[in-house]
Design a protein around this motif. Sequence first.
Motif, PDB file in Angstrom:
ATOM      1  N   ARG A 166      24.529  17.110  21.025  1.00  0.00           N
ATOM      2  CA  ARG A 166      25.626  17.983  20.621  1.00  0.00           C
ATOM      3  C   ARG A 166      26.403  18.445  21.853  1.00  0.00           C
ATOM      4  O   ARG A 166      26.037  19.436  22.499  1.00  0.00           O
TER       5      ARG A 166
ATOM      6  N   ASP B 136      25.310  26.177  17.483  1.00  0.00           N
ATOM      7  CA  ASP B 136      26.379  26.940  16.812  1.00  0.00           C
ATOM      8  C   ASP B 136      26.979  27.954  17.781  1.00  0.00           C
ATOM      9  O   ASP B 136      28.195  28.150  17.832  1.00  0.00           O
TER      10      ASP B 136
ATOM     11  N   ASP C 130      19.417  24.102  16.766  1.00  0.00           N
ATOM     12  CA  ASP C 130      20.324  24.407  15.648  1.00  0.00           C
ATOM     13  C   ASP C 130      21.101  25.686  15.953  1.00  0.00           C
ATOM     14  O   ASP C 130      22.327  25.736  15.843  1.00  0.00           O
TER      15      ASP C 130
END
Length: 357
Positions: free
Chosen positions: A106, A251, A247
Amino acid sequence: MEFNIALLRGDGIGPEIVDSAVEVLKKTADKFGHKFNFTPYLIGGSAIDATGECLPEETVKGCLASDSVLLGAVGGPKWDSQPPSNRPEKALLGIRAALGLFTNLRPAKLYSALKDASPLRSDIASNGFDIMIVRELTGGIYFGERGRRQGEHGEEAYDTECYSKMEIERIAKVAFETAMKRNKKVISIDKSNVLESSRLWRETVHEIGKNYPEVELSDMLVDNAAMQIVKDPAQFDVIVTSNMFGDILSDEASQITGSIGMLPSASLGSTKRGMYEPIHGSAPDIAGQNKSNPIATILSASMMLRYSFDLQKEADAIDAAVDKFLEQGFRTADLAGNTDVKPLSTTEVTEKIIELL
Ligand code: IPM
Ligand code: MG
């Protein structure tokens, strides 16, 4: 070259952002003389509506038979009453596991054109940042034993964080290999002052790190990391962390780039086949209104070209088109915020990026 791409459009804004990325992929194929074949499969709430199952067998088979998978997003209030075993989110975990995708890359970088959209104070934003979060994706508390039971005070529920050494070793290798191609710095994030699984995590990451003497390795506790990401994001190069910490922190990292609508991801395993998806969700509140930001999905398609198909210059071309789009001052609704800029619709963004390509 020719590649077969499985499309999992999913729910909410999923279909519109996947369609946008497909247009960009088609244009890329034309420009560089490739052929991409697209086959749609059902997943999530839309699969429940059509077949009763959140992850039909045919979808798993189709993805396994493809060269790579492009996914939109799953979930929405309509399916909140499904049993846990048939929730749209369960399909996402199911397909990640079925395809053996233990790595989730990511990237979170601040585009210079978006410095004003970042909620960071300008002296922090002006340093810029370019972080690659390497999130473990098929282990930990997401896949550990869970259940309900009767305890001393009545009903209890539990979820288990469990990591095998093998799982930690293989994700650590990916992190170090990734760092070797970047700024040679890995920060491993855990909660080893409390959790035994984190202590094994830390030990193992350091063992693997010995094989990469050029890479500077350090550890950070997750609570501190949450703070450091907003305080001084420029200190990070590669972050490696567990499924749940990854996770949450991804964000957080996305938000300081200006919008979660910008962040792509690549989920990889031990073969070339990967699954590519934006890190944001299905945004049911704006679904079907042609105002979602397709950029995270377009950038996910670019990651597919780069990581699964080895088409570097094609991926560079898509990334450059997105850069230009932002540099020229075009904005999507999420990025325009309270500014006077008139945001472009999903289809307008797609057309513009194709034109810039
Ligand atoms: C993500 C999402 C998923 C996750 C959910 C929808 C299961 O938040 O991809 O980050 O937690 O992995
Ligand atoms: Mg998430």
